[in-house]
Design a protein around this motif. Structure first.
Motif, PDB file in Angstrom:
ATOM      1  N   GLY A 104       0.841  -1.218   0.111  1.00 11.53           N
ATOM      2  CA  GLY A 104      -0.057   0.046   0.082  1.00 11.53           C
ATOM      3  C   GLY A 104       0.959   1.407  -0.039  1.00 11.53           C
ATOM      4  O   GLY A 104       1.976   1.043   0.622  1.00 11.53           O
ATOM      5  N   ASN A 105       0.469   2.405  -0.608  1.00  8.84           N
ATOM      6  CA  ASN A 105       1.058   3.709  -0.413  1.00  8.84           C
ATOM      7  C   ASN A 105      -0.127   4.479  -0.101  1.00  8.84           C
ATOM      8  O   ASN A 105      -0.793   4.968  -0.839  1.00  8.84           O
ATOM      9  CB  ASN A 105       1.507   3.988  -1.985  1.00  8.84           C
ATOM     10  N   TRP A 106       0.181   4.965   1.100  1.00 11.05           N
ATOM     11  CA  TRP A 106      -0.901   5.723   1.520  1.00 11.05           C
ATOM     12  C   TRP A 106      -0.728   7.568   1.463  1.00 11.05           C
ATOM     13  O   TRP A 106      -1.643   8.076   1.615  1.00 11.05           O
ATOM     14  CB  TRP A 106      -0.768   5.716   3.317  1.00 11.05           C
ATOM     15  N   THR A 130       3.023  -8.625   2.231  1.00  5.54           N
ATOM     16  CA  THR A 130       2.255  -7.641   2.258  1.00  5.54           C
ATOM     17  C   THR A 130       3.107  -6.294   3.071  1.00  5.54           C
ATOM     18  O   THR A 130       3.466  -6.744   4.136  1.00  5.54           O
ATOM     19  CB  THR A 130       1.061  -7.746   2.944  1.00  5.54           C
ATOM     20  N   ILE A 174       2.633  -1.816   4.059  1.00  7.60           N
ATOM     21  CA  ILE A 174       1.851  -0.741   4.046  1.00  7.60           C
ATOM     22  C   ILE A 174       2.770   0.444   4.059  1.00  7.60           C
ATOM     23  O   ILE A 174       3.559   0.727   5.090  1.00  7.60           O
ATOM     24  CB  ILE A 174       0.533  -0.297   4.557  1.00  7.60           C
ATOM     25  N   ASN A 221      -6.979  -1.856  -8.413  1.00  7.33           N
ATOM     26  CA  ASN A 221      -8.366  -1.747  -7.213  1.00  7.33           C
ATOM     27  C   ASN A 221      -8.817  -3.540  -7.460  1.00  7.33           C
ATOM     28  O   ASN A 221      -8.045  -4.112  -8.147  1.00  7.33           O
ATOM     29  CB  ASN A 221      -9.309  -0.596  -7.705  1.00  7.33           C
ATOM     30  N   ILE A 269      -0.266  -0.055  -4.398  1.00  8.71           N
ATOM     31  CA  ILE A 269      -1.674   0.531  -4.087  1.00  8.71           C
ATOM     32  C   ILE A 269      -2.020   1.653  -3.436  1.00  8.71           C
ATOM     33  O   ILE A 269      -1.676   1.867  -2.256  1.00  8.71           O
ATOM     34  CB  ILE A 269      -2.509  -0.790  -3.840  1.00  8.71           C
ATOM     35  N   ALA A 323      -5.825   0.794  -0.849  1.00 10.02           N
ATOM     36  CA  ALA A 323      -5.120   0.770   0.399  1.00 10.02           C
ATOM     37  C   ALA A 323      -5.489   1.373   1.439  1.00 10.02           C
ATOM     38  O   ALA A 323      -4.928   1.062   2.661  1.00 10.02           O
ATOM     39  CB  ALA A 323      -3.412   0.876   0.189  1.00 10.02           C
ATOM     40  N   LEU A 324      -6.338   2.252   1.390  1.00  8.09           N
ATOM     41  CA  LEU A 324      -7.048   3.113   2.609  1.00  8.09           C
ATOM     42  C   LEU A 324      -7.991   2.454   3.080  1.00  8.09           C
ATOM     43  O   LEU A 324      -8.641   2.862   4.010  1.00  8.09           O
ATOM     44  CB  LEU A 324      -7.202   4.695   2.034  1.00  8.09           C
ATOM     45  N   GLN A 326     -11.004  -3.340   0.533  1.00 12.37           N
ATOM     46  CA  GLN A 326     -10.548  -3.382  -0.711  1.00 12.37           C
ATOM     47  C   GLN A 326      -9.070  -3.972  -0.760  1.00 12.37           C
ATOM     48  O   GLN A 326      -8.467  -4.657  -1.869  1.00 12.37           O
ATOM     49  CB  GLN A 326     -10.546  -1.675  -1.259  1.00 12.37           C
ATOM     50  N   PHE A 327      -8.182  -3.391   0.396  1.00 12.14           N
ATOM     51  CA  PHE A 327      -6.799  -3.825   0.412  1.00 12.14           C
ATOM     52  C   PHE A 327      -6.787  -5.504   0.482  1.00 12.14           C
ATOM     53  O   PHE A 327      -6.320  -6.255  -0.343  1.00 12.14           O
ATOM     54  CB  PHE A 327      -6.262  -3.369   1.662  1.00 12.14           C
TER      55      PHE A 327
END
Ligand code: 3PY
Length: 252
Positions: free
Chosen positions: A9-11, A39, A41, A216, A234, A238-239, A243-244
């Motif tokens: 994830g990329n917040w 996994t 983030i 997505n 993502i 990823a928020l 969905q993540f």
């Protein structure tokens, strides 16, 4: 498979520390025991400690979104690779197109940051990608090869295994537009060919290449089915814990 699948994830500049804890609590209820991928983030630097604690029993590694390349000294406001490493950071995004566009990141600074991250014992996620104009002019492959070669300049083969390349077409970032799976897969195949030309086939086979740019739950499976796409970087999805998780499951 020769290489790891990595879902990251990329917040970006989202989520307070309080929201980070809440996200982890929600994720805990639905997170699968994903043995099929690593996994992680990447969170804003000020939330790294909170995230490291909150994600611990979720088996999600914490990443940073940026780093400065100097070791230490008079660089007000910057954060070094050692500082990140000391907080338990394993991955650092380097050269995201938003940093190239808004914060004067260049191929030269990206290369220096890649070295800083590797020297500190962490894994860089190196972002490359073409603009819409470049795609329409037909120079995508040359452009991406140049970015990859510049980013990896001076990186020895034994350290390359720790590098992840993330292909993010700029025109697909945060726009809701995605590259088709074939378009994305083709560029990732070319990225591997560039790595092969620099380091040989064995090393090239071992490098994880991600697709990023509006990945997505709807498009993830198709993108991840491409032979040279080994994961995702993502943004928006990823928020949202559900969905993540859907994307993690799509990687299975
Ligand atoms: C996006 O999905 O928009 C990203 O930029 C991920 O890094």
């Amino acid at each position: 498979r020769y290489r790891k699948t990595v879902i990251a994830g990329n917040w970006k500049m989202n989520m307070t520390a309080t929201e980070t804890k809440k996200f982890a609590e929600e994720l805990k209820k639905i997170m699968p025991r994903a043995k099929w991928c690593d996994t992680l983030i990447c969170v804003p630097a000020c939330n790294i400690q909170t995230a490291a604690k909150a994600f611990k029993d979720l088996r999600i590694s914490v990443g940073a979104e940026n780093v400065y390349f100097e070791e230490k000294g008079a660089y007000t406001g910057e954060i070094s690779a050692d500082m990140l490493k000391d907080l338990g950071v394993k991955y650092v995004i380097v050269g995201h197109s938003e940093r190239r566009q808004y914060f004067c990141e260049t191929d030269t600074t990206v290369n220096k940051k890649v070295h800083a991250v590797l020297n500190a014992g962490m894994n860089p996620i190196i972002c490359v990608g073409e603009s819409l104009e470049q795609r329409e002019t037909g120079i995508t492959d040359e452009w991406i090869a140049l970015q990859v070669k510049s980013a990896l300049y001076g990186v020895p083969a034994d350290k390359l295994r720790r590098c992840i390349i993330a292909y993010e077409p700029i025109w697909a970032i945060g726009t809701g537009k995605t590259a088709t799976a074939e378009q994305a897969g083709e560029v990732c195949t070319n990225i591997r060919a560039t790595i092969r030309s620099l380091y040989g086939a064995r090393v090239a086979r071992s490098v994880t290449i991600q697709y990023g740019g509006s990945m997505n739950p709807k498009n993830a499976a198709e993108l991840l089915a491409q032979p040279d796409i080994d994961g995702g970087l993502i943004g928006g999805a990823a928020l949202k814990p559900d969905q993540f998780v859907d994307i993690i499951n799509a990687a299975n």
